[in-house]
Every structure is written in C-alpha cells, then in structure tokens.
Write a protein that holds these residues in place. Structure first.
Motif, mmCIF file in Angstrom:
data_model
loop_
_atom_site.group_PDB
_atom_site.id
_atom_site.type_symbol
_atom_site.label_atom_id
_atom_site.label_comp_id
_atom_site.label_asym_id
_atom_site.label_seq_id
_atom_site.Cartn_x
_atom_site.Cartn_y
_atom_site.Cartn_z
ATOM 1 N N ASP A 348 -16.857 -5.293 -4.521
ATOM 2 C CA ASP A 348 -15.887 -6.255 -5.068
ATOM 3 C C ASP A 348 -14.463 -5.882 -4.633
ATOM 4 O O ASP A 348 -13.648 -6.752 -4.309
ATOM 5 C CB ASP A 348 -15.938 -6.258 -6.607
ATOM 6 C CG ASP A 348 -17.172 -6.979 -7.131
ATOM 7 O OD1 ASP A 348 -17.922 -7.524 -6.305
ATOM 8 O OD2 ASP A 348 -17.381 -6.976 -8.356
ATOM 9 N N LEU A 349 -14.212 -4.598 -4.638
ATOM 10 C CA LEU A 349 -12.879 -4.136 -4.228
ATOM 11 C C LEU A 349 -12.623 -4.485 -2.764
ATOM 12 O O LEU A 349 -11.532 -4.949 -2.397
ATOM 13 C CB LEU A 349 -12.769 -2.622 -4.463
ATOM 14 C CG LEU A 349 -11.407 -1.994 -4.242
ATOM 15 C CD1 LEU A 349 -10.340 -2.639 -5.111
ATOM 16 C CD2 LEU A 349 -11.451 -0.490 -4.536
ATOM 17 N N ASP A 350 -13.642 -4.277 -1.933
ATOM 18 C CA ASP A 350 -13.505 -4.639 -0.515
ATOM 19 C C ASP A 350 -13.180 -6.131 -0.370
ATOM 20 O O ASP A 350 -12.349 -6.522 0.463
ATOM 21 C CB ASP A 350 -14.805 -4.317 0.244
ATOM 22 C CG ASP A 350 -15.015 -2.822 0.392
ATOM 23 O OD1 ASP A 350 -14.038 -2.067 0.245
ATOM 24 O OD2 ASP A 350 -16.166 -2.386 0.633
ATOM 25 N N CYS A 351 -13.838 -6.941 -1.186
ATOM 26 C CA CYS A 351 -13.580 -8.392 -1.141
ATOM 27 C C CYS A 351 -12.138 -8.696 -1.549
ATOM 28 O O CYS A 351 -11.483 -9.562 -0.950
ATOM 29 C CB CYS A 351 -14.537 -9.138 -2.073
ATOM 30 S SG CYS A 351 -16.226 -9.165 -1.459
ATOM 31 N N LEU A 352 -11.635 -8.006 -2.552
ATOM 32 C CA LEU A 352 -10.261 -8.249 -2.991
ATOM 33 C C LEU A 352 -9.250 -7.832 -1.928
ATOM 34 O O LEU A 352 -8.238 -8.501 -1.715
ATOM 35 C CB LEU A 352 -9.979 -7.500 -4.292
ATOM 36 C CG LEU A 352 -10.246 -8.276 -5.581
ATOM 37 C CD1 LEU A 352 -9.860 -7.451 -6.792
ATOM 38 C CD2 LEU A 352 -9.467 -9.593 -5.599
ATOM 39 N N TYR A 353 -9.535 -6.712 -1.274
ATOM 40 C CA TYR A 353 -8.651 -6.290 -0.171
ATOM 41 C C TYR A 353 -8.637 -7.392 0.904
ATOM 42 O O TYR A 353 -7.604 -7.720 1.470
ATOM 43 C CB TYR A 353 -9.139 -4.974 0.442
ATOM 44 C CG TYR A 353 -8.538 -3.736 -0.180
ATOM 45 C CD1 TYR A 353 -7.180 -3.457 -0.067
ATOM 46 C CD2 TYR A 353 -9.328 -2.816 -0.856
ATOM 47 C CE1 TYR A 353 -6.628 -2.312 -0.623
ATOM 48 C CE2 TYR A 353 -8.792 -1.661 -1.419
ATOM 49 C CZ TYR A 353 -7.431 -1.430 -1.289
ATOM 50 O OH TYR A 353 -6.884 -0.307 -1.836
ATOM 51 N N GLU A 354 -9.808 -7.930 1.174
ATOM 52 C CA GLU A 354 -9.923 -8.960 2.207
ATOM 53 C C GLU A 354 -9.182 -10.240 1.776
ATOM 54 O O GLU A 354 -8.556 -10.917 2.584
ATOM 55 C CB GLU A 354 -11.417 -9.246 2.440
ATOM 56 C CG GLU A 354 -11.722 -10.193 3.584
ATOM 57 C CD GLU A 354 -11.324 -9.638 4.943
ATOM 58 O OE1 GLU A 354 -11.186 -8.404 5.065
ATOM 59 O OE2 GLU A 354 -11.118 -10.442 5.871
ATOM 60 N N ARG A 355 -9.251 -10.530 0.481
ATOM 61 C CA ARG A 355 -8.689 -11.781 -0.040
ATOM 62 C C ARG A 355 -7.165 -11.724 -0.212
ATOM 63 O O ARG A 355 -6.471 -12.738 -0.111
ATOM 64 C CB ARG A 355 -9.362 -12.070 -1.399
ATOM 65 C CG ARG A 355 -8.799 -13.235 -2.192
ATOM 66 C CD ARG A 355 -9.028 -14.558 -1.473
ATOM 67 N NE ARG A 355 -8.368 -15.662 -2.178
ATOM 68 C CZ ARG A 355 -7.075 -15.949 -2.113
ATOM 69 N NH1 ARG A 355 -6.268 -15.218 -1.332
ATOM 70 N NH2 ARG A 355 -6.562 -16.967 -2.771
#
Lengths: 460, 260
Positions: A348-355
C-alpha cells in the motif's frame, strides 16, 4: 580475511511477536531456539516496520551472502518474545525486563531523545543520570551486556556492533577487549547536551573503537565533545532492488480505498506519529495553501514506533500526538484535506508513493531521513527539512527542495513551487538528480563501507 | 544381613571425629557471620578476606582436632604445618610483601591504571598493577617497574589532573548475585550522596574481571570537595556492604540468564 563472527545489538528487535492467546510462543524457560519459518508472518510475528532494523537486516544478509561474516547473533529488547529465535543463518536473542523497570528505562531514553531532538530543552532532565529511572536504564543495558557476554563465551565473537543511543552503555559494560563499533543513528549536536551529561556520554562513547554517525556535521560535533574518539560518517542505506513500480490498477484501487480522488494532488508524509517528525508543519503548510489549491491533499502515513506499540514496549506517545494533529486539522478547517492512514503494509505504501505528486520530510530534527531516499527511488521529488542529516546530500532546487522548519511559510513556498511547475521541468530535474544522489545511500555502497570497517577494526 | 550392633561397632570409633567436623562447620558458619558483621564498617574486600581467614583458621583447628580424635598425633601435625608455613614465609618474603602491599594498595592507595604518579623519584603513567609490581610508562617511553611494597611504604604523588576528585572502590560479587539488579540497587542508593559528589560525574560501575566464581568491579565516584574523601569512601563501602548483605536473597540471579 576469514569470515567474522558478528554480534549485533539494537533496542528494537528485528521481529515483533504478536503471540497466540495461550502464550505458547513465550516460554521464558525455553532454551531451544524457536524457528521463525515454523511460524506465520502477520499472525504469530511481524518484521519491525522501520528505523534501525530496516537498515541493519539487509546489511547483515548481504554480509552473510558475501562471506564477510560467517554468523550473526542479534540481541534486542523484546519482552513479548521467545528467548532465542532462528532466522536463516541469523540467531535472534531477546532480552526481557520487568514492566516497572521498563517505565524507568523508557523515561530515560525519551529524555535523551527529547533533548537531542530539541523538543525537551530547558533543564528539566539535567540531572537525568542521577535519577532513579537511570538505575533502570542501567539495569536494562547491564542485562543486555550480560547476555552478550554469555553469548561471547559460547561463540567467541570477532566484533560487537552496537546500535543507537539506547544501547550506548553496553560497550562500557561489556568490559571486553574485542573491537566494538557503535552506530549513533540520531542527530548529534553536542551543544544541546547539558554540562551534567557530557562526562557520562564521553565515558560511554570511550568504550568504542569506532563511532559511526550519519552526517558530517554530527561527526564534527562528536569529535569536538570527545576528541579521542574515532568517528566515521556512513550514510544510512536502502536496497534499490526493493523498489518496483506497482501496477496502475493496484495504485488506483489503493488510492480510492484510502479516500483519494483521481484529480487530487497528493503530498505524502511517511513518518511515525511523534512530535519530532513535524507533521504539524506539513498541516500548517497545507492550511496556508488550501484556498489556492483546492485539490491539494496531505496524506500522513505512520503509527507509533516499537517503543509505543502494545506488542513492543508499551511506552505510547504516538496516540497523544495523533490526537493533537487531528485537533489541529479541525482547528484549521482541513477536514477531508488531511488523511491519517496509520501503519500501512509495504504494498500500500508503494502505491501511495506512486500516486503522490511529491513527498515531505517535515521533521523538527531528524538523524538522517531515509524517507527522502525512498522518495527518490520511487521517482518522486522530496521537500526536506534543513534539520535532517540527509539535507547535506541535497542541493536546493537541484535534487530536492530544502525548507527551514523555523519559518512557517517556507514549507508552503516549496510546496507551491512544485504545484506551480506546470512545465514539469523542476520536477524532472529533482527526480533525475535525486535518483543519482540516492546511490550514495544504497545497500551496495553501505555493504562495501561496512565490510571495510569490520576488516579495519578487526585487523587493526 | 548386617546388624545394627555391627554397624555401630564400625562407626563408633569415628563418632568423635564426625562430631568435631560437624561442630567445626557450625563454628565456621558462626565465625563467617560474626566476622562479616564486625567488618561491616571496612571495605567489602576486607570483610571477605577477614571472613575467609576466620573460616580457614576454624577449619584448620577443627581438622586437626578431628585427626587427633582419629589417633593422629596433633602436636606433630601442628609442628609440620608451622614449619612449612615459616619456610614459605621466609622463602617468599619479598613476593609476599609485594602481594600484600598490592592488596592494601588496591583498597587504600589513591591511584589507578591510567593515572600519572611520582614514587621513589620516578614518574610515569600507571599502565599495569600486577601482583608484584606497579608498571609505569615514563615520558620517554621507558617501562619502570616499582615493587608494590613501595606504594604503601613510600610517598606516592598522584599527578593526574584533579586526582583528588576520584574515589575508586573495588567490589567483588559472587557468581550467584545478579549483577544488573545489584548495579541498579547500588546506583539508587548512591544517588542519595549526590550533594557530596560532582554533579557532572554520576557513579559508574566498571567490570574488571570475571571468573566462574565471582565478578570483580570498580565503583568510581567523583567528589565535590577533597575533604569528603574519607567519609565518602566509608559511606560508599557501607552502602555496598548493606546491599550485598541485606538483599542477598533479592539479588539472586533469575532462573534463565537471558530473561529477567
């Protein structure tokens, strides 16, 4: 050089045990190592999410792979854990202390932490080393040193690697002639220490052959306090191999689940809930920009530390800080503009960094600030407090944006610069140069430097 | 089957010796306790040595009497022991006096390894204190060996800066004592002396040597005023002895060394 036998000591354990209700994992009399592979991650245990362990674990694995070390024994404070745990080629030894002693230990470490991060100045703890609580701090460190000494009799270690200020007395208490390295992970500025602390710190630091710090300014300050010390600056590190772009679908789903609309412009702060982490500065900056940028949203990721969690040491301060931040959000009428996610799993954290559009490291004081490096590795620009160790790697406007945490408007100005970068030139420059700077904080660079350090202290 | 009468007839000749041995153990224990209490005002090291000496004397007398009860001629035995003792003392007079001097200098002489001292016209940094000599490193890198007996017989000047401030108290604890608990208790107790100690230098306990039987430590205190030296030394020793004596049970090691 023959592979070395290494003993590591941290306060925070690599593995936190969640423990079944019947407590079968926690038999304190058991001397048989518990094999981690026989337990369920997320149910019986979890890896400590960040901080020192996140750095040290990949390094130890790399040093084992490269045969720099032949074995690693890792001693940590872990009251809710089996005494000995096997994890691959690593053995984890857990120290437990009684609850009443934990309170005293916690009070001392928080006082040191507060003074170093300048959130607890004013002479309140000048007599810390005379306090009753200090006897408990000494108790914990002596208990740790006794365990390490007993393990040394069994394994005949080549070198001891002690991590972080909580463990500072261990080297002195070990009384061993073998090489001892101490890594000081938090900021070091001798000018913040009261006169009453200096001799004690110097005495403890004197027990180490080498003291490793995370920034050049810390090395200078330490050398001024303790001229006899051999001080080395090594940047903290991450493994770039751990950073992969998550699929767009997953990113969109995660963002939606966390309450982000596709048009939102997201500023991301990844930090545990702690006054030192300065989330209030980010909230203040967003409040200043809220009218001009109606799509701007601030996402605060993070929970308490191991010390603050119920499966850790139970010394919670994170809940109180989160309440204060929530009150601030309400006071500044930012409901819906600031999201608190708590702790998030890595995907989820990786997704937030991406977003996100960019990240902010708003700390009032920060030992280093690997979050900025994570941001670079995710291809995102980082706005970084000038009071973080990592700031010495940043050239303002070239590979990152620096702000002065004492100037309430400065962070807002830096955010505005990125939000107004319609051509994307600034952003592209920061990302390109940031990625390049991140190489100085890579696991490859660290493994080389730490391997050389181990060779140096053992062959000297 | 052996009858009671037969067993008794075998055992009876040994009975007086057995009784003496049992009495010896009881008396030795009493001496251990009484001497320990009498020596409380001195240092723990002195108290331990006095206790050991008392117990050894009782054991020697008891053992001799037991042998006499078994028919061995005690007069001859005493004579032989005495002659051996005199021979050892005469043969090892010098080493013994140095060894004895080290024992007392450990407790009473105000210098330690790392200090700079002046003794018998030579000066240097103390780099070793062994059973026989104190080894100094002179300014021109020469090793100077000074017999320990000189340290209690001659004038010794400690030239280290502010040497008067530092009081070092040797501490020996048995292997059954839990060191973390002991240290924690000691620090708590010594914090009461804070008004008399330098606020910049809280008490510190340093491990010097460890064997299967005991751990040798040094307690370092830094004074505020030179005239408190004697009083602080006595008070620290009193507190040490009190913790070791009164809280012996509480200081026992936990069952599992790794866990509290």
């Amino acid at each position: 050089m023959a592979p070395l036998s290494l003993c590591i000591n941290t306060q925070t354990p690599l593995v936190q045990f969640l423990g079944p209700p019947d407590g079968t994992l926690l038999d304190p009399a058991s001397r048989d190592p518990t094999k981690l592979e026989t337990l369920r991650e997320g149910v019986d245990y979890r890896f400590s999410p960040g901080g020192v362990t996140r750095m040290v674990y990949p390094l130890v694995r790399r040093l084992l792979q490269e045969k720099v070390i032949s074995e690693a024994h890792w001693v940590a404070l872990n009251p809710h854990a089996p005494p000995v745990v096997r994890l691959g080629e690593m053995t984890l030894h857990n120290v437990a202390i009684e609850g009443d002693r934990m309170a005293g230990y916690g009070a001392v470490k928080e006082a040191i932490w507060g003074r170093i991060h300048e959130i607890d100045a004013g002479g309140r703890h000048d007599d810390l080393f005379w306090s009753e609580a200090f006897s408990e701090y000494a108790y914990y460190n002596r208990r740790t040193a006794e365990l390490i000494g007993a393990l040394d009799s069994e394994h005949d270690f080549d070198v001891f690697y002690i991590h972080d200020f909580q463990q500072m007395p261990v080297g002195h208490m070990l009384g061993s002639l073998k090489p001892k390295i101490f890594r000081w992970h938090i900021p070091f500025d001798a000018s913040v220490f009261p006169e009453e602390w200096r001799s004690m710190l110097a005495r403890y630091l004197d027990a180490y052959d080498v003291i490793v710090v995370s920034a050049a300014s810390y090395a200078d300050s330490l050398a001024a306090l303790h001229p006899k010390a051999r001080v080395l600056r090594l940047y903290p590190y991450l493994d770039p191999a751990d950073f992969a772009r998550p699929p767009a679908k997953q990113v969109a789903a995660t963002a939606a689940r966390l309450g982000l609309a596709p048009a939102d412009r997201v500023a991301l702060v990844v930090a545990r809930m702690d006054p030192m982490k300065g989330q209030h500065l980010a909230i203040d900056a967003v409040a200043r920009l809220a009218r001009s940028y109606p799509l701007l949203k601030l996402v605060l990721v993070g929970n308490g530390s191991f010390s603050g969690s119920s499966t850790g040491l139970g010394l919670s301060k994170s809940a109180a800080w989160r309440h204060r931040l929530e009150a601030l959000v309400s006071e500044r009428r930012l409901e819906g503009r600031v999201l608190f996610t708590g702790h998030l799993p890595q995907e989820d954290l990786d997704c937030l960094y991406e977003r996100c559009q960019f990240t902010i490291l708003p700390s009032v004081r920060e030992g280093f600030g690997l979050v900025a490096v994570e941001s670079w590795l995710h291809g995102k620009p980082a706005i970084v407090t000038a009071r973080a160790g990592v700031s010495e790697l940043i050239r303002d406007g070239v590979n990152g944006l620096l702000f002065d945490p004492d100037d309430p408007a400065d962070l807002a100005r830096k955010i505005r610069a990125l939000l107004d970068d319609r051509s994307g030139r600034l952003r592209a420059r920061l990302v390109r140069n940031g990625r390049s700077a991140s190489r100085r904080c890579s696991l490859d660079a660290a493994a080389k430097a730490e391997g050389e350090l181990l060779a140096d202290v053992t062959e000297a | 089957m052996l009858g009671w009468a037969t067993v008794w007839s075998w055992f009876a000749p040994f009975l007086p010796a057995v009784v003496i041995v049992v009495l010896t153990v009881v008396v030795a224990w009493l001496v251990h306790v009484i001497v320990g209490r009498l020596m409380r005002p001195t240092t723990p090291q002195m108290a331990i040595s006095a206790r050991r000496l008392g117990v050894a004397v009782v054991a020697l007398i008891g053992g001799t009497l037991a042998l006499q009860a078994l028919g061995v001629n005690a007069t001859v035995l005493f004579l032989v022991i005495g002659l051996i003792g005199v021979t050892i003392i005469v043969a090892l007079r010098e080493p013994l006096s140095n060894y004895g001097a080290k024992y007392f200098s450990d407790i009473y002489t105000p210098f330690k390894v790392g200090d700079s001292i002046l003794v018998q016209g030579v000066s240097g940094k103390v780099i070793e204190i062994n059973a026989m000599t104190t080894v100094l490193l002179s300014e021109n890198d020469q090793l100077i060996s000074v017999p320990n007996v000189a340290m209690i017989r001659d004038v010794v000047v400690n030239t280290s800066p502010q040497a008067w401030k530092e009081v070092t108290v040797p501490v020996s604890i048995g292997s059954t004592v839990d060191l973390p608990t002991f240290e924690s208790q000691l620090l708590k107790s010594l914090s009461k002396l804070r008004a008399r100690l330098d606020p910049r230098f809280p008490p510190v306990l340093t491990t010097k040597n460890r064997t299967a039987q005991s751990t040798e430590l040094v307690l370092t205190l830094m004074l505020r005023r030179p005239e408190d030296r004697d009083a602080i030394t006595l008070e620290a020793n009193r507190r040490l002895a009190e913790i070791l004596e009164q809280k012996r049970t509480a200081l026992r090691k936990p069952a599992t060394p790794a866990q509290a």
